[in-house]
Enzyme design. Sequence first.
Site, PDB file in Angstrom:
ATOM      1  N   SER A   1       0.803  -1.225   0.000  1.00  0.00           N
ATOM      2  CA  SER A   1       0.000   0.000   0.000  1.00  0.00           C
ATOM      3  C   SER A   1       0.832   1.269   0.000  1.00  0.00           C
ATOM      4  O   SER A   1       0.304   2.354  -0.279  1.00  0.00           O
ATOM      5  CB  SER A   1      -0.939   0.020   1.207  1.00  0.00           C
TER       6      SER A   1
ATOM      7  N   LYS B   1       0.744   4.770   6.885  1.00  0.00           N
ATOM      8  CA  LYS B   1       0.260   5.577   5.771  1.00  0.00           C
ATOM      9  C   LYS B   1       0.905   6.963   5.858  1.00  0.00           C
ATOM     10  O   LYS B   1       1.700   7.245   6.739  1.00  0.00           O
ATOM     11  CB  LYS B   1      -1.265   5.731   5.805  1.00  0.00           C
TER      12      LYS B   1
END
Length: 221
Positions: A35, A89
């Site tokens: 990701s 993230k």
Amino acid sequence: MKAFLRANKGFLAFLLLFGVFRTAVADWNPIPSSSMRPNLLEGDVVFVNRLAYNVKLPLTDVVLARTGEPQRGDVVTFTSPADGTRLIKRVLALPGDRVEMRNERLVINGVLSDYTPQETATEIAPEGELEAVRFVEVVDGRQHRIQLMPQRDVPRNFGPVTVPADAYLMLGDSRDNSADSRYIGFVPRHLLIGRAERILVSADYQGNWMPRFDRFGSSLR
């Protein structure tokens, strides 16, 4: 038991202090998914500064003191507000920001972010091998690389929404292959674990775990 404790008290004290250090001061975080490509790869292990934003009571999310403010572009580890898993993230919107995404282009406080094409690559997705298009994204003066997978059937628009107080909008750098704030919602500040500073070590999990020495010690941005 008493004899065992007496004989091993030094080692047990070390384990206790090491545990406190990892839960309150610094930690490392293996990268388990794609990701955050192209910046973080599966098999990377990043150093996490747990004191970058908060001092917490060890083994809890209780904040004892604030030590700094998350900045747009920081790479952050945090506990998912959706299911409690640990995620990594990038912070893209701060408390009070009004943010939207138009065809995967971020607009923050009315300003469209800048995107410069770089290259194409082949990436693995649930559908199989797909073409990924990589860009340099500049948001509020801070730049980093992202990648898009135009062939994937994923949401490419949201908002406008306003980030609540003491919360953050997190996005993965691999925008079409990331379960981030578009799915799990805004991340409250008390769920932040720390700021990822650099790659400690890296190994190619698809290549017999051979070390990727060129990634050792690389800083994140």
